[in-house]
Design an enzyme around this catalytic site. Structure first.
Site, PDB file in Angstrom:
ATOM      1  N   HIS A 139       0.964  -1.553   0.195  1.00  0.00           N
ATOM      2  CA  HIS A 139      -0.006  -0.355  -0.023  1.00  0.00           C
ATOM      3  C   HIS A 139       1.009   1.580   0.235  1.00  0.00           C
ATOM      4  O   HIS A 139       0.541   2.054  -0.961  1.00  0.00           O
ATOM      5  CB  HIS A 139      -1.432  -0.120   0.916  1.00  0.00           C
ATOM      6  CG  HIS A 139      -0.347   0.375   2.216  1.00  0.00           C
ATOM      7  ND1 HIS A 139       0.072  -0.619   3.248  1.00  0.00           N
ATOM      8  CD2 HIS A 139      -0.435   0.964   3.468  1.00  0.00           C
ATOM      9  CE1 HIS A 139       0.603  -0.582   4.296  1.00  0.00           C
ATOM     10  NE2 HIS A 139       0.702   1.076   4.408  1.00  0.00           N
ATOM     11  N   ASP A 140       2.061   1.223   0.882  1.00  0.00           N
ATOM     12  CA  ASP A 140       3.043   2.728   0.909  1.00  0.00           C
ATOM     13  C   ASP A 140       3.876   2.857  -0.423  1.00  0.00           C
ATOM     14  O   ASP A 140       5.143   2.443  -0.627  1.00  0.00           O
ATOM     15  CB  ASP A 140       3.818   2.440   2.068  1.00  0.00           C
ATOM     16  CG  ASP A 140       2.649   3.471   3.001  1.00  0.00           C
ATOM     17  OD1 ASP A 140       1.355   4.062   2.319  1.00  0.00           O
ATOM     18  OD2 ASP A 140       1.723   3.182   3.919  1.00  0.00           O
ATOM     19  N   LYS A 165       5.930   5.722  -1.822  1.00  0.00           N
ATOM     20  CA  LYS A 165       6.895   5.994  -1.274  1.00  0.00           C
ATOM     21  C   LYS A 165       7.868   6.393  -1.513  1.00  0.00           C
ATOM     22  O   LYS A 165       8.803   7.168  -1.221  1.00  0.00           O
ATOM     23  CB  LYS A 165       7.191   5.616  -0.058  1.00  0.00           C
ATOM     24  CG  LYS A 165       5.370   6.669   1.399  1.00  0.00           C
ATOM     25  CD  LYS A 165       5.786   6.245   2.906  1.00  0.00           C
ATOM     26  CE  LYS A 165       4.522   6.672   2.692  1.00  0.00           C
ATOM     27  NZ  LYS A 165       4.775   6.160   4.632  1.00  0.00           N
ATOM     28  N   HIS A 218       2.396   9.529  -2.844  1.00  0.00           N
ATOM     29  CA  HIS A 218       2.866   8.258  -2.730  1.00  0.00           C
ATOM     30  C   HIS A 218       1.474   7.537  -2.774  1.00  0.00           C
ATOM     31  O   HIS A 218       1.879   6.388  -4.036  1.00  0.00           O
ATOM     32  CB  HIS A 218       3.266   7.862  -1.289  1.00  0.00           C
ATOM     33  CG  HIS A 218       2.619   7.875  -0.144  1.00  0.00           C
ATOM     34  ND1 HIS A 218       1.430   8.451   0.563  1.00  0.00           N
ATOM     35  CD2 HIS A 218       1.599   6.569   0.303  1.00  0.00           C
ATOM     36  CE1 HIS A 218       0.724   8.052   0.758  1.00  0.00           C
ATOM     37  NE2 HIS A 218       0.632   7.149   0.796  1.00  0.00           N
ATOM     38  N   HIS A 228      -6.135   3.897  -0.316  1.00  0.00           N
ATOM     39  CA  HIS A 228      -6.083   3.431   0.833  1.00  0.00           C
ATOM     40  C   HIS A 228      -6.219   4.973   1.880  1.00  0.00           C
ATOM     41  O   HIS A 228      -5.690   4.782   3.022  1.00  0.00           O
ATOM     42  CB  HIS A 228      -4.843   2.863   0.637  1.00  0.00           C
ATOM     43  CG  HIS A 228      -3.593   3.045   0.767  1.00  0.00           C
ATOM     44  ND1 HIS A 228      -2.965   3.621  -0.055  1.00  0.00           N
ATOM     45  CD2 HIS A 228      -2.935   3.642   2.220  1.00  0.00           C
ATOM     46  CE1 HIS A 228      -1.820   3.818   0.562  1.00  0.00           C
ATOM     47  NE2 HIS A 228      -1.985   4.531   1.690  1.00  0.00           N
ATOM     48  N   HIS A 229      -6.060   5.805   1.387  1.00  0.00           N
ATOM     49  CA  HIS A 229      -5.652   7.532   2.172  1.00  0.00           C
ATOM     50  C   HIS A 229      -7.192   7.733   1.979  1.00  0.00           C
ATOM     51  O   HIS A 229      -7.992   9.070   2.435  1.00  0.00           O
ATOM     52  CB  HIS A 229      -5.263   8.024   1.739  1.00  0.00           C
ATOM     53  CG  HIS A 229      -3.450   8.067   2.214  1.00  0.00           C
ATOM     54  ND1 HIS A 229      -3.652   7.728   4.476  1.00  0.00           N
ATOM     55  CD2 HIS A 229      -2.688   7.224   1.974  1.00  0.00           C
ATOM     56  CE1 HIS A 229      -2.341   6.829   4.658  1.00  0.00           C
ATOM     57  NE2 HIS A 229      -1.922   7.578   2.901  1.00  0.00           N
TER      58      HIS A 229
HETATM   59 FE   LIG Z   1      -0.139   5.393   2.957  1.00  0.00          FE
END
Ligand SMILES: [Fe+2]
Length: 363
Positions: free
Chosen positions: A222-223, A226, A251, A275-276
């Site tokens: 999910h990240d 980044k 990201h 996801h945000h």
């Molecule tokens: Fe995130």
């Protein structure tokens, strides 16, 4: 009922066929003379023949044993050849079934084939004709068995390749995850923790197990976006400025761009992208509202927040379980999908401590 022997046999008669040797043929006829003639004729050809005058006991044999061909009379007391054919189709679909009758009409023949019989022989019969028909039936049987073996082998190969591909995908995902953790040690273990809790919450919500692989991959990745955030922001200790926060928010778009070209990760890339997002439309990057956000993205989002709250960050202490539960209760319907918040709270109430313990132990 009369049967004719045709001897001596002509050269290259079907009776010379090696297919007969050791083949298993069941003959069913209530007439003992027919059973006797066929039994001896076939036994002489090397067939492991069984002859049966009672169709009910023949049905039992068909259920218990696999024959290469079944040759059956139609009109018998207690059970017809058509009934026996139905038993064969149900239990031995690869066994060719040949019907015999003393009333040769076109209607009967068409009816037998329609019911699924392989062929049809009329009585009184010529034994050469019988062996020709049985030889063709044995050929058909051999091809059917070869075809089944080929299909099973093919299915096994496809299964193996699919497993290899998923393993490859899983390792590739782990490598990507590690690449991010190498740049941002702060997120170490975060993806694994989120993956475990995401699956637990998904189970609580009754999500189909078939969806777990995509959910687990999304949690792991999910990240991943980044990777594209500069070190000065990613590794900054302390609160980000508004401008830095805007860069950090990107990201989700970067993650989506990295994953969406991979066809098997299309769904996963959607969850990563979302996801945000928040239930009230105040999230990012697109400000979607609850019904526009995929249910799996809502789980991922809630669990990620839960992990952030439960672990220590440079700007905050780790929260205790009751405080986290209160936070989800307060924000169900605004930040979080109420159903997801409810499921997460239930998991935290019953298993929260064990999750936290395993997280603190670095699992
Ligand atoms: Fe995130």
């Amino acid at each position: 009922m009369e049967a004719h022997f045709n001897s001596p046999q002509p050269p290259h008669s079907p009776a010379d066929s090696p297919l007969f040797v050791e083949s298993r043929i069941l003959v069913v006829d209530d007439d003992p003379a027919i059973c006797d003639i066929l039994f001896h004729y076939l036994a002489d050809l090397g067939v492991r023949c069984q002859a049966c005058q009672d169709p009910r006991s023949a049905a039992e044999r068909i259920r218990a044993e696999d024959f290469d061909v079944i040759l059956s009379d139609i009109y018998m007391p207690g059970m017809t050849g058509h009934d026996l054919l139905a038993v064969c189709i149900e239990h031995r679909p690869l066994t060719p079934f040949v019907l015999m009758t003393g009333s040769p009409t076109l209607e009967n023949a068409i009816g037998a084939i329609r019911l699924g019989a392989y062929d049809y022989i009329t009585k009184p019969f010529n034994l050469d004709f019988v062996s020709l028909t049985l030889n063709r039936a044995l050929h058909y049987r051999r091809l059917a068995l070869q075809n089944r073996a080929y299909q099973e082998n093919l299915e096994q190969q496809v299964e193996e390749r699919t497993r290899e591909l998923s393993e490859f995908l899983f390792h590739a995902v782990q490598s990507l995850s590690h690449a991010l953790e190498a740049r941002d040690p702060y997120t170490q273990g975060h993806a694994n923790r989120v993956a475990r809790l995401v699956i637990r919450v998904a189970k609580e919500l009754g999500v189909d197990e078939k969806e777990f692989t995509a959910l687990r991959l999304a949690a792991q990745l999910h990240d991943i976006g980044k990777i594209g955030v500069p070190d000065s922001i990613l590794q900054k200790r302390g609160k980000l400025t508004d401008a830095e926060y805007e860069v950090m928010k990107d990201h989700v778009n970067i993650g989506h761009k990295i994953l969406s070209p991979i066809p098997s990760l299309r769904e996963v890339s959607r969850y990563v992208h979302e996801h945000h997002e928040r239930a009230d439309g105040q999230g990012y990057p697109r400000g979607l509202t609850l019904d526009q956000i995929h249910p799996h993205s809502r789980i991922l989002m809630a669990v990620e927040v839960c992990d952030a709250l439960a672990t220590q960050r440079c700007y905050k202490e780790a929260w205790e379980i009751p405080r986290i539960i209160a936070y989800f209760q307060e924000n169900a319907g605004t930040i979080f999908d109420p159903a997801v918040a409810g499921a997460l709270i239930k998991v935290l109430e019953t298993e929260g401590d064990s999750f936290l313990r395993s997280w603190n132990d670095g699992l």
